[in-house]
Design a protein around this motif. Structure first.
Motif, PDB file in Angstrom:
ATOM      1  N   LEU A 128       0.840  -1.196   0.000  1.00  0.00           N
ATOM      2  CA  LEU A 128       0.000   0.000   0.000  1.00  0.00           C
ATOM      3  C   LEU A 128       0.881   1.254   0.000  1.00  0.00           C
ATOM      4  O   LEU A 128       0.504   2.309   0.501  1.00  0.00           O
ATOM      5  CB  LEU A 128      -0.925  -0.004   1.224  1.00  0.00           C
TER       6      LEU A 128
ATOM      7  N   GLY B 168       0.071   5.254   0.752  1.00  0.00           N
ATOM      8  CA  GLY B 168       0.809   5.667   1.944  1.00  0.00           C
ATOM      9  C   GLY B 168       1.575   6.955   1.699  1.00  0.00           C
ATOM     10  O   GLY B 168       1.637   7.836   2.567  1.00  0.00           O
TER      11      GLY B 168
ATOM     12  N   VAL C 288      -1.451  -5.316   7.573  1.00  0.00           N
ATOM     13  CA  VAL C 288      -2.474  -4.372   7.127  1.00  0.00           C
ATOM     14  C   VAL C 288      -3.652  -4.513   8.084  1.00  0.00           C
ATOM     15  O   VAL C 288      -4.184  -5.606   8.252  1.00  0.00           O
ATOM     16  CB  VAL C 288      -2.927  -4.668   5.683  1.00  0.00           C
TER      17      VAL C 288
ATOM     18  N   GLU D  35      -6.911  -0.268   0.089  1.00  0.00           N
ATOM     19  CA  GLU D  35      -6.223   0.971   0.463  1.00  0.00           C
ATOM     20  C   GLU D  35      -6.960   1.730   1.565  1.00  0.00           C
ATOM     21  O   GLU D  35      -6.377   2.593   2.222  1.00  0.00           O
ATOM     22  CB  GLU D  35      -6.042   1.844  -0.779  1.00  0.00           C
TER      23      GLU D  35
ATOM     24  N   SER E 147      -7.598   0.613   4.351  1.00  0.00           N
ATOM     25  CA  SER E 147      -6.886   0.323   5.599  1.00  0.00           C
ATOM     26  C   SER E 147      -5.836   1.384   5.898  1.00  0.00           C
ATOM     27  O   SER E 147      -5.670   1.805   7.046  1.00  0.00           O
ATOM     28  CB  SER E 147      -6.224  -1.055   5.526  1.00  0.00           C
ATOM     29  N   GLU E 148      -5.119   1.808   4.872  1.00  0.00           N
ATOM     30  CA  GLU E 148      -4.104   2.852   5.054  1.00  0.00           C
ATOM     31  C   GLU E 148      -4.757   4.214   5.270  1.00  0.00           C
ATOM     32  O   GLU E 148      -4.350   4.991   6.141  1.00  0.00           O
ATOM     33  CB  GLU E 148      -3.177   2.900   3.834  1.00  0.00           C
TER      34      GLU E 148
ATOM     35  N   LYS F 113      -6.307   4.991   8.788  1.00  0.00           N
ATOM     36  CA  LYS F 113      -5.380   5.251   9.887  1.00  0.00           C
ATOM     37  C   LYS F 113      -5.225   6.746  10.162  1.00  0.00           C
ATOM     38  O   LYS F 113      -4.697   7.140  11.196  1.00  0.00           O
ATOM     39  CB  LYS F 113      -3.998   4.653   9.577  1.00  0.00           C
TER      40      LYS F 113
END
Length: 366
Positions: free
Chosen positions: A136, A140, A281, A317, A319-320, A323
């Motif tokens: 990712l 990121g 992840v 994506e 998941s990134e 955050k």
């Protein structure tokens, strides 16, 4: 014959190789950059790997954008072209556009690009990024701008083929490398050694039992948790007792699981073997009441489409992105089942529908 802009753009994107590995998105990125300039926008390049000319393309609206829409430009490899009946770099047949990336995710990008020409919104940041299929890293890199140019982003859409369904959650992935160490010996006297492969084999059976227990842990949108042994390596010669063996275990994690507990539990299961992460992840989930969820639901409902909420069983994506305190969804027309297969395709009607949905979103987001 096929004059719609989204179809023309999808053909152009698919015709440009962006397989990853090895990570060669530049022809696609340059095309998108030039297209955006050509329709009067001001795209910028954000370099992911300047030595290899790998860069993300961004258009950041001038009116403090609160929504980010991203699509990844890379594709998985074509693999054996002989397995394809249609041209992997684009072919229209029987109302479908065939080619690597047609569904995942160049078709989705084409729909957004077409919508941007007719209904551009200054309240949105548009991102076309590298490096999704093997990590990712691309998104990121984009998220490094969250404290600057993207500081007002509160919501996101990650483009993926979801059959036109709104996905508000995805599983996490913890990839563990488990190592067994033994003692080498000549295979004519195996009793003089300690066979590391046997230790790894016993550990693999522990993982099988562990998976049965994990299947009882469930999530309403994502099904059950799981663990699987996917790679085993060991041995150096056919006449040597191996003193080293490893396995890679794929642990799929649910949003309602405790990450600390998951890691500790796994290490306990494989103890006393050495364990380290090779990939991590996190799982994620967006509230059904989030503005972006309600917004997309309204457009789908107006078009007579399914506006119920679903989960994305793989990682994404989001998941990134999540955050960084961003509420997001995963969405796109096209079939998820087409991903990574020979003769991957998207129907022309799915492209037309995707463009309509994004036009409605861009017109109404404020």
């Amino acid at each position: 014959m096929y004059n719609e802009l989204e179809i023309k753009l999808a053909k152009e994107l698919i015709a440009r190789d962006s397989q990853n590995p090895p990570g060669i998105e530049t022809p696609v990125a340059e095309f998108i950059y030039d297209y955006l300039k050509g329709i009067g926008l001001n795209p910028e390049k954000q370099y992911y790997d300047k030595d290899r000319n790998r860069f993300n393309v961004l258009v950041i609206g001038r009116n403090n954008p609160t929504l980010l829409i991203n699509g990844h430009m890379d594709t998985v490899p074509i693999n054996d072209p002989e397995q394809w009946k249609h041209n992997p770099f684009g072919e229209i047949s029987d109302g479908k556009l065939f080619g690597r990336g047609s569904s995942d995710t160049k078709g989705q990008i084409a729909c957004l690009l077409a919508a941007m020409k007719s209904q551009f919104s200054e309240k949105i940041a548009y991102v076309f990024n590298v490096e999704e299929e093997t990590s990712l890293g691309g998104i990121g890199k984009v998220m490094q701008l969250k404290k600057g140019k993207l500081k007002n982003i509160k919501y996101s859409i990650s483009l993926e083929p979801t059959d036109g369904k709104i996905m508000i959650a995805n599983k996490g992935l913890y990839a563990f490398e488990v190592t067994a160490r033994g003692k080498t010996a000549h295979s004519s006297h195996p009793e003089d050694g300690d066979n590391a492969i046997y230790s790894i084999a016993k550990t693999a059976l522990k993982i099988e039992d562990y998976n049965t227990k994990l299947n009882k842990i469930t999530h309403p949108l994502l099904g059950h948790a799981s663990a699987s042994v996917n790679i085993i390596n060991g041995g150096t010669a056919d006449n040597v007792i191996p003193d080293l063996a490893t396995t890679i275990v794929d642990r799929r994690v649910l949003p309602n699981e405790d990450p600390v507990k998951v890691e500790k539990e796994f290490r306990d299961v494989v103890s006393p073997m050495e364990t380290r992460f090779t990939n991590r992840v996190e799982a994620c989930e967006t509230s059904p009441n989030s503005r972006i969820v309600v917004e997309i639901q309204s457009h789908l409902k107006n078009m007579g489409m399914d506006d119920k909420l679903y989960g994305f069983n793989a990682t994404s994506e989001l998941s990134e992105i999540s955050k960084h305190d961003i509420e997001g969804i995963i969405f796109g027309t096209g079939e998820l089942a087409q991903c990574h297969k020979p003769d991957e395709h998207i129907t022309l009607d799915e492209l037309r529908l995707g463009a309509r949905i994004f036009e409605a979103l861009l017109e109404n987001w404020n």
